[in-house]
Write a protein that holds these residues in place. Structure first.
Motif, PDB file in Angstrom:
ATOM      1  N   VAL A  35     -10.708   4.318 -15.284  1.00  0.00           N
ATOM      2  CA  VAL A  35     -10.511   2.962 -15.921  1.00  0.00           C
ATOM      3  C   VAL A  35      -8.596   1.986 -15.749  1.00  0.00           C
ATOM      4  N   VAL A  36      -8.406   2.633 -16.414  1.00  0.00           N
ATOM      5  CA  VAL A  36      -6.703   2.891 -15.824  1.00  0.00           C
ATOM      6  C   VAL A  36      -6.819   1.704 -13.744  1.00  0.00           C
ATOM      7  N   HIS A  37      -7.221   3.405 -13.489  1.00  0.00           N
ATOM      8  CA  HIS A  37      -6.349   3.483 -12.157  1.00  0.00           C
ATOM      9  C   HIS A  37      -7.779   2.384 -11.483  1.00  0.00           C
ATOM     10  N   TRP A  38      -8.563   2.204 -12.093  1.00  0.00           N
ATOM     11  CA  TRP A  38      -8.935   1.217 -11.149  1.00  0.00           C
ATOM     12  C   TRP A  38      -9.052  -0.163 -12.155  1.00  0.00           C
ATOM     13  N   GLN A  39      -8.613  -0.443 -12.856  1.00  0.00           N
ATOM     14  CA  GLN A  39      -7.948  -1.977 -12.629  1.00  0.00           C
ATOM     15  C   GLN A  39      -6.355  -2.020 -11.902  1.00  0.00           C
ATOM     16  N   ASN A  40      -5.812  -0.880 -11.835  1.00  0.00           N
ATOM     17  CA  ASN A  40      -4.055  -0.672 -10.773  1.00  0.00           C
ATOM     18  C   ASN A  40      -5.151  -0.956  -9.127  1.00  0.00           C
ATOM     19  N   ALA A  41      -6.543  -0.341  -8.777  1.00  0.00           N
ATOM     20  CA  ALA A  41      -7.057  -0.514  -7.419  1.00  0.00           C
ATOM     21  C   ALA A  41      -7.354  -2.444  -7.408  1.00  0.00           C
ATOM     22  N   HIS A  42      -7.104  -3.008  -8.361  1.00  0.00           N
ATOM     23  CA  HIS A  42      -7.839  -4.238  -7.986  1.00  0.00           C
ATOM     24  C   HIS A  42      -6.709  -6.009  -8.720  1.00  0.00           C
ATOM     25  N   VAL A  43      -5.853  -4.850  -8.886  1.00  0.00           N
ATOM     26  CA  VAL A  43      -4.773  -5.942  -9.673  1.00  0.00           C
ATOM     27  C   VAL A  43      -3.539  -5.908 -10.270  1.00  0.00           C
ATOM     28  N   ALA A  44      -2.887  -6.325 -10.114  1.00  0.00           N
ATOM     29  CA  ALA A  44      -1.626  -6.026 -10.087  1.00  0.00           C
ATOM     30  C   ALA A  44      -0.950  -7.262 -10.749  1.00  0.00           C
ATOM     31  N   VAL A  45       0.165  -6.634 -12.176  1.00  0.00           N
ATOM     32  CA  VAL A  45       0.442  -8.305 -11.934  1.00  0.00           C
ATOM     33  C   VAL A  45       1.992  -8.807 -12.400  1.00  0.00           C
ATOM     34  N   LEU A  46       2.029  -9.394 -11.326  1.00  0.00           N
ATOM     35  CA  LEU A  46       3.897  -9.137 -10.538  1.00  0.00           C
ATOM     36  C   LEU A  46       4.636  -8.930 -12.059  1.00  0.00           C
ATOM     37  N   TRP A  47       4.692 -10.681 -12.783  1.00  0.00           N
ATOM     38  CA  TRP A  47       5.676 -10.801 -13.365  1.00  0.00           C
ATOM     39  C   TRP A  47       5.739  -9.653 -14.375  1.00  0.00           C
ATOM     40  N   ASP A  48       4.967  -9.409 -14.735  1.00  0.00           N
ATOM     41  CA  ASP A  48       4.946  -7.805 -15.954  1.00  0.00           C
ATOM     42  C   ASP A  48       5.623  -6.767 -15.593  1.00  0.00           C
TER      43      ASP A  48
ATOM     44  N   VAL B  49      -2.916  -6.511  -5.156  1.00  0.00           N
ATOM     45  CA  VAL B  49      -2.945  -7.526  -5.495  1.00  0.00           C
ATOM     46  C   VAL B  49      -3.729  -8.966  -4.994  1.00  0.00           C
ATOM     47  N   PRO B  50      -5.050  -9.421  -5.376  1.00  0.00           N
ATOM     48  CA  PRO B  50      -5.718  -9.768  -4.732  1.00  0.00           C
ATOM     49  C   PRO B  50      -4.443 -11.827  -4.514  1.00  0.00           C
ATOM     50  N   GLY B  51      -4.700 -11.975  -3.227  1.00  0.00           N
ATOM     51  CA  GLY B  51      -4.480 -13.698  -2.714  1.00  0.00           C
ATOM     52  C   GLY B  51      -3.261 -13.050  -2.256  1.00  0.00           C
ATOM     53  N   PRO B  52      -1.870 -13.972  -1.734  1.00  0.00           N
ATOM     54  CA  PRO B  52      -1.201 -14.055  -0.627  1.00  0.00           C
ATOM     55  C   PRO B  52       0.054 -13.545  -1.643  1.00  0.00           C
ATOM     56  N   TRP B  53       0.069 -12.690  -2.599  1.00  0.00           N
ATOM     57  CA  TRP B  53       1.816 -13.056  -2.975  1.00  0.00           C
ATOM     58  C   TRP B  53       2.355 -10.892  -2.359  1.00  0.00           C
ATOM     59  N   LEU B  54       1.306 -10.813  -2.053  1.00  0.00           N
ATOM     60  CA  LEU B  54       2.397  -9.591  -0.949  1.00  0.00           C
ATOM     61  C   LEU B  54       3.138  -9.430  -0.067  1.00  0.00           C
ATOM     62  N   PRO B  55       1.238 -10.386   1.079  1.00  0.00           N
ATOM     63  CA  PRO B  55       2.453 -10.562   1.922  1.00  0.00           C
ATOM     64  C   PRO B  55       3.508 -11.447   2.661  1.00  0.00           C
ATOM     65  N   GLU B  56       3.295 -12.167   1.566  1.00  0.00           N
ATOM     66  CA  GLU B  56       4.525 -13.091   1.012  1.00  0.00           C
ATOM     67  C   GLU B  56       6.064 -12.483   0.862  1.00  0.00           C
TER      68      GLU B  56
END
Length: 567
Positions: A8-21, A452-459
């Motif tokens: 579950v932890v690995h699956w969470q990291n496979a689709h979400v990362a909170v850059l702030w934390d 990270v879903p969204g444009p933040w890593l490419p930016e």
């Protein structure tokens, strides 16, 4: 359970990362790995152990995001297994079907484990794990009959273990340590007051004294380390004085958890159920157990039904799910006090619920109560096990063996189903944008494993390429608000004291920030326009930018960033 939680932890990291934390943890660990000393060289409001562990991972394995994901998966699995073993030890020999009930209570922790909701290294999660380790150690000395050398060593190591949470997260560790030490002191005096067999008296007193010795020696050794490295005054100033000033809520906010409207009907329902189960007449016990079961089940059935009512509104469902916390905490406190005062049960087992309740209330201080339950669901499972022991001792259950596995099954199914939805819906992570597009990955090797879903890593990749080409390695930077793991990726040494501009971590006024930028010869100012976090929490942002832009001039306008330089 270990594998399920780790998956579950690995699956969470496979689709979400909170850059702030993640960025705050990894960038702070990077500067420590580079030799900067927290509390002495830069302001730091958190206890050190989480950051020292991540710094050690960086030093020994290199700067790769996936290594820290792997750490979270392993620690998450270990936390679930520890919670299961603690629950099983509480139940064994005291309720029928103990193994099955322990499994039912621990299974939801695959989705509600210490790292299942926030799936990357965090001080809250590490502190919850440290508390589980300490509780497991305390359980190992609870039922002693002889004062053997092995028991004394167990007591000593348990004393060392109860100090560890203090050096991971202070708002959790301090109340846990005080409650544990206070309970052990009460236990020592209670045992000394007894006039029983001399052998039992010596044994029951020696083990708690060994706990106190281990706690004292550990705290003294830690103070020596701080004295010769950061300075004790610096450590206390930043982690106690400053942190309390910025994050300690008022008493009304702390008591607000017990003003939830659901308590108006759940508490009376449970009180009536317990009264029915305590019915003194044997002839009526079978029939009273049925309405008692329905009343005890009502709060959990309500939460389970709320899943279907609020399926399209995870935020409302999350609020409903966490209403179980005040109910179960009040019941656990009442049961513990009853066992200690009425039954005069002076054992560490009797004090366990009160010790955990102190840690839970301390945990909830950090984000104004409700926001901080994500790492402490294993503690709730332990409180539920303690409550089931209290219920199992009521007279009506002597001839109703179906009752305990049935109510435990309902609780386990409720937490498993609702906890899975709570985690999968990412309601706890709603403070960041997670549905702004497909999952993206970075082209930089250091961010392998970050999704990270969204444009933040490419930016971020675009800015990192710009920095590599245009910003000399030794030039100092200010990054506002500090949402990205810039120093972790680049390996640069931070030259400005603050990495994350948040009210909790930034002690400087706008004027002090501008003055420090000149004194530290900061050459570059990078302002992130497109934030993943929904609310820019930079303190006094407008005033800070106004002062800094008197010295810095724009040189580049990237997709998500504005770059300024001091000329």
């Amino acid at each position: 359970m270990f594998l399920a939680t780790a998956v579950v932890v690995h699956w969470q990291n496979a689709h979400v990362a909170v850059l702030w934390d993640a960025s705050y943890t990894l960038d702070s660990a990077t500067r420590i790995a580079l030799g900067q000393m927290p509390y002495r060289d830069f302001p730091f409001v958190h206890a050190p152990l989480t950051f020292l562990i991540q710094a050690a991972i960086i030093r020994f394995t290199g700067r790769v995001f996936f290594h820290h994901v792997l750490y979270a998966a392993v620690m998450g699995g270990l936390g679930t297994v520890l919670a299961w073993r603690i629950v099983l030890r509480i139940l064994c020999g005291r309720v029928p079907f103990a193994f099955t009930i322990a499994l039912l209570l621990a299974s939801p922790l695959a989705f509600l484990g210490v790292y299942s909701i926030l799936p990357f290294p965090s001080y809250d999660c590490d502190c919850a794990l440290a508390i589980l380790v300490a509780v497991w150690c305390l359980q190992r000395i609870d039922s002693v009959e002889t004062a053997t050398r092995g028991v004394l060593w167990r007591g000593f190591w348990a004393g060392c273990a109860i100090c560890l949470p203090l050096f991971v997260k202070q708002n959790m560790g301090i109340p846990f340590l005080l409650a544990a030490v206070g309970s052990v002191v009460v236990l020592v005096f209670a045992n000394l007051a007894r006039r029983e067999k001399q052998q039992a008296e010596n044994a029951s007193t020696s083990a708690p004294l060994a706990v106190l010795a281990g706690a004292f020696i550990t705290c003294f050794a830690a103070l020596l380390v701080f004295h010769f490295t950061t300075g004790i005054h610096n450590y206390i100033h930043w982690t106690i004085d400053f942190a309390t000033e910025r994050r300690f809520p008022g008493l009304p906010a702390m008591a607000g958890i017990y003003s939830d409207a659901s308590l108006h009907w759940t508490l009376p329902a449970v009180a009536v159920a317990i009264a029915l189960l305590a019915w003194p007449r044997k002839a009526a016990r079978f029939w009273t157990s049925i309405p008692a079961f329905l009343l005890l089940a009502a709060p959990f059935v309500f939460v389970l039904s709320a899943l279907f009512m609020y399926y399209d509104d995870p935020d409302s469902f999350g609020d409903t799910l966490v209403t179980l916390w005040p109910l179960l905490m009040l019941l656990a406190a009442a049961a513990a006090v009853f066992n200690i005062v009425r039954l005069r049960s002076f054992t560490l087992r009797s004090f366990l619920a009160l010790i955990l309740l102190a840690a839970i209330h301390g945990t909830m201080l950090s984000q104004q109560l409700w926001g901080s339950t994500y790492a402490i669901w294993p503690m709730l499972a332990i409180l539920i096990a303690d409550l089931l022991i209290f219920i199992a001792g009521l007279p009506a259950l002597n001839a109703n063996r179906w009752f305990m596995p049935s109510i435990a099954g309902l609780i386990g199914v409720t937490l498993l189903v609702c906890g899975a939805f709570y985690t999968v819906s990412e309601e706890r992570l709603s403070y960041v944008n997670l549905s702004a597009g497909p999952v993206e990955h970075s082209e930089f090797q250091q961010l392998a494993g970050a999704s990270v879903p969204g444009p933040w890593l490419p930016e971020l990749d675009e800015f990192l390429r710009y920095a590599a080409a245009n910003i000399p390695q030794n030039d100092g930077l200010i990054l506002l608000p500090g949402e990205d793991p810039f120093y972790f990726v680049t390996g640069r040494t931070p030259q400005f004291p603050v990495l994350l501009f948040d009210r909790t971590t930034d002690p400087y006024s706008p004027e002090e920030t501008a003055a420090l930028a000149g004194a530290r010869n900061i050459r570059w100012l990078v302002v992130k326009r497109d934030l993943q976090i929904k609310e820019d929490v930079t303190p006094s942002r407008a005033a800070t930018m106004k002062l800094l832009l008197q010295e810095f001039k724009p040189v580049a306008h990237l997709r998500g960033y504005d770059v300024y330089k001091r000329f």
